[in-house]
Scaffold this active site. Sequence first.
Site, PDB file in Angstrom:
ATOM      1  N   GLY A 214       0.797  -1.230   0.000  1.00  0.00           N
ATOM      2  CA  GLY A 214       0.000   0.000   0.000  1.00  0.00           C
ATOM      3  C   GLY A 214       0.821   1.268   0.000  1.00  0.00           C
ATOM      4  CE1 TYR A 284      -9.113   2.044  -7.833  1.00  0.00           C
ATOM      5  CE2 TYR A 284      -6.962   2.153  -8.870  1.00  0.00           C
ATOM      6  CZ  TYR A 284      -7.991   1.414  -8.322  1.00  0.00           C
ATOM      7  OH  TYR A 284      -7.873   0.058  -8.251  1.00  0.00           O
ATOM      8  CB  CYS A 313     -17.532   5.343 -27.663  1.00  0.00           C
ATOM      9  SG  CYS A 313     -16.916   5.291 -29.333  1.00  0.00           S
TER      10      CYS A 313
HETATM   11  C1  LIG Z   1      -3.598  -7.929   0.499  1.00  0.00           C
HETATM   12  C2  LIG Z   1      -2.835  -7.016  -0.394  1.00  0.00           C
HETATM   13  N1  LIG Z   1      -1.506  -6.967  -0.263  1.00  0.00           N
HETATM   14  C3  LIG Z   1      -0.758  -6.147  -1.041  1.00  0.00           C
HETATM   15  C4  LIG Z   1      -1.358  -5.345  -1.997  1.00  0.00           C
HETATM   16  C5  LIG Z   1      -0.492  -4.427  -2.810  1.00  0.00           C
HETATM   17  O1  LIG Z   1      -0.840  -3.111  -2.655  1.00  0.00           O
HETATM   18  P1  LIG Z   1       0.073  -1.977  -3.304  1.00  0.00           P
HETATM   19  O2  LIG Z   1       0.175  -2.297  -4.752  1.00  0.00           O
HETATM   20  O3  LIG Z   1      -0.638  -0.710  -3.066  1.00  0.00           O
HETATM   21  O4  LIG Z   1       1.397  -2.058  -2.609  1.00  0.00           O
HETATM   22  C6  LIG Z   1      -2.738  -5.371  -2.163  1.00  0.00           C
HETATM   23  C7  LIG Z   1      -3.395  -4.505  -3.164  1.00  0.00           C
HETATM   24  O5  LIG Z   1      -4.548  -4.470  -3.391  1.00  0.00           O
HETATM   25  C8  LIG Z   1      -3.509  -6.241  -1.346  1.00  0.00           C
HETATM   26  O6  LIG Z   1      -4.838  -6.300  -1.462  1.00  0.00           O
END
Ligand SMILES: Cc1ncc(COP(=O)(O)O)c(C=O)c1O
Length: 385
Positions: A214, A284, A313
């Site tokens: 994340g 997003y 389109c």
């Molecule tokens: C459980 C889990 N781990 C890791 C990730 C990776 O997230 P990011 O690409 O933002 O690092 C995600 C993304 O949806 C996820 O759902």
Amino acid sequence: MTLPRAQLLTAADRFGTPLYVYDAAELDAALARVRSAFGKGRVYYAMKANPNLTLLRRLRAAGVGFECVSAGEIARAEHVGASGDALLVNGPAKSAEEYAAGARLGATFIVDRAEEAALLPPRSKALVRVNPALAVSTHDHLATGAASSKFGVTPEQAPGVLRALRAAGHDARGLHVHIGSAIRDASDFSAAFARLAELRPQTGELEVLDVGGGWGVDADLLGIAQAAWGAATVFGAQLWVEPGRYLVARAGTLLTRVVGTKRTGRNFLLTDAGMTELLRPMLYGAQHPITALWDDPQPAAARERWDVAGPACESGDLLARDVSLPSPRPGDLLAVGEAGAYGASMSSSYLTRSRPAEALWDGTGWTLIRRRETPQEVWAAEVPS
Ligand SMILES: Cc1ncc(COP(=O)(O)O)c(C=O)c1O
């Protein structure tokens, strides 16, 4: 954009556009930054960010495992030789096929709800996903650790789910948390990890604490790692992480050519790539840096502002709004930066458009790592075709 303009022009001429290009050195550098921040933490790449087999093989060769959320992703992991402790199987609604494939490969499952104690194959390795129910500083659709998110169990439920898994004969190894994607505020992570650490009196020591991914591309990795290790230490646990975006976003650029322009009160710059190649701006409101790769005799102050729009389109088919660019001519090339994550992997064949080609620059030359689909391949699974 990490590659020199001359290399980008060569790739576009050679492979055509729209084209995803990746810089292997930037991928390696991102992994090195993760390793240096997280030390002995184990790295699982969330392959949803970009599952191209060449990138997976490169990461696997560097000792990285994979987090998979579908039977297809598990099949990719197996195809590049990942199994056992190199494999996590995650998802809020896993199928029987996904449980069976994960068990056959010796994966650790990330349990998302209490009912999974009865659904997991016998003696499965498992982590329990906790939703800390916090406000998360990202787009609503990217938050997974907010009270309204569908993921995980509540902190109050988690110790009971660990016990239920053990009672059902599973190897419940620890806890998991992933609060969302492209998170802007590092303190969101420390708040989430601290919430998990509060569970120590009820859970006792744990073998594993998995803190997900994340991290935005500019994230303070050292700060996140410090908070993560703090929580892992409370449990006496190993630390596992699951970066997706951080590892591949900067390494990837989408190359697209100018088709033409239109002035209707707004200035539209029409490109040969749009939502079918890069959905993030539409999905997003994501903002990607856009660079003109043509020579610009104009002073920057004289530049006009453009909405960069794709060929679909759909009114929402925009790569960017209101960007300052030099005067474009048909055939000019634009580089859409930070597009390595959730770019190619979310591309679609909507409108029977062929998903784009992908190429890798390894410092000495270009390699095509996915050829452009043909229309016949797009409809190949239809019967009769
Ligand atoms: C459980 C889990 N781990 C890791 C990730 C990776 O997230 P990011 O690409 O933002 O690092 C995600 C993304 O949806 C996820 O759902």
